[in-house]
Design an enzyme around this catalytic site. Structure first.
Site, PDB file in Angstrom:
ATOM      1  CB  SER A 100     -22.615 -52.610  17.761  1.00  0.00           C
ATOM      2  OG  SER A 100     -23.088 -51.878  16.725  1.00  0.00           O
ATOM      3  N   GLY A 110     -28.739 -52.661  17.628  1.00  0.00           N
ATOM      4  CA  GLY A 110     -29.043 -51.562  18.109  1.00  0.00           C
ATOM      5  C   GLY A 110     -29.448 -50.503  16.931  1.00  0.00           C
ATOM      6  CE  LYS A 114     -27.572 -50.657  12.662  1.00  0.00           C
ATOM      7  NZ  LYS A 114     -27.150 -50.584  14.116  1.00  0.00           N
ATOM      8  CD  GLU A 131     -23.794 -50.981  13.049  1.00  0.00           C
ATOM      9  OE1 GLU A 131     -23.657 -50.823  14.176  1.00  0.00           O
ATOM     10  OE2 GLU A 131     -24.307 -50.139  12.576  1.00  0.00           O
ATOM     11  CE  LYS A 173     -29.602 -44.346  21.758  1.00  0.00           C
ATOM     12  NZ  LYS A 173     -29.196 -45.726  21.615  1.00  0.00           N
TER      13      LYS A 173
END
Length: 252
Positions: free
Chosen positions: A36, A93, A105, A114, A132
């Site tokens: 995502s 991501g 995350k 995830e 990031k």
């Protein structure tokens, strides 16, 4: 979407995603995890560009609602990790990535799934924008480490987190809804901003938090990513690999 209609940063995110797919989603790969974030639509776009023949026998495993919708709307075959516990490559991501490719995350509160999809992958790849990219976790991402916790234990876990290095830990509250954020698994999320001391070696912090009774999962992904692709503000892309090498791709 043409280059002329993309901002520089969006073009660099697209280049990062395209390059990650080109380098890691190979013809022989049949089970692919889709994560995502704002870069992931470009990942799916590039996979589609590989052609109908390349994707005909592939199965795509989503990490959440966004990636599921991307897979379905693209006409790709949707799968589940229960049916496919070994994934060839997962591209996702991240909220922040440090110099050793450890990640935070869980900003979207789906870090349990995830992490399952990332751990199932033979190769785990991160695609994000330059904001990031940091030396230490917690430098650019202020909310802290997301900790998914069963509701009846959140008070005890919150209290403990405050004593082990995250004094400003707080239950994540919903926006436009009274009450806390509830994950797809029916749990709460605590955001725990740990001190720099704890983020120098995030794997130790991960172990410490994961051992707290009531904790379901921790949004620290340590020693998992093979490479991270960052779209930069000037349109270029930085590639950091787990062998310590760094590569720069100039803007087109």
């Amino acid at each position: 979407m043409s280059n002329s209609t993309l901002s520089v940063i969006e073009a660099s995110k697209r280049l990062a995603a395209y390059t990650a797919v080109d380098q890691h989603v190979k013809p022989e790969h049949r089970i692919i995890g889709i994560g995502s974030g704002s870069t992931v639509p470009y990942v799916v776009d590039r996979i589609i560009q590989q052609g109908v023949a390349a994707n005909k026998d592939r199965i795509f495993v989503p990490t959440g609602f966004q990636s599921r919708e991307l897979i379905v709307s693209a006409g790709l075959t949707l799968g589940d990790v229960d049916q496919h516990p070994t994934i060839d490559v997962t591209i996702d991501g991240a909220d922040e990535v440090d110099q050793n490719l450890n990640c935070i995350k869980g900003g979207g509160a789906c870090h349990l799934r995830e992490k399952v999809i990332a751990e199932a992958a033979l190769t785990f790849i991160v695609v994000a924008d330059y904001r990031k990219n940091s030396q230490f976790l917690g430098t650019n991402y202020d909310p802290g480490v997301p900790v998914e916790v069963v509701p009846f234990a959140y008070g005890k876990v919150l209290s403990k987190l405050k004593t082990i290095g995250a004094p400003d830990a707080a239950l994540r509250m919903a926006v436009k809804k009274a009450g806390p954020v509830v994950t797809d698994n029916g749990n709460f999320v605590i955001d725990a901003p740990f001190s720099r001391e704890h983020m120098i070696n995030p794997s130790e912090t991960l172990k410490q938090v994961k051992l707290l009774t009531g904790v379901v999962e921790v949004g620290l992904f340590c020693d998992m990513a093979k490479a991270a692709y960052f779209g930069n503000a000037d349109g270029s892309v930085t590639i950091k690999r787990n062998d310590g090498s760094v590569e720069e791709l100039a803007a087109p």
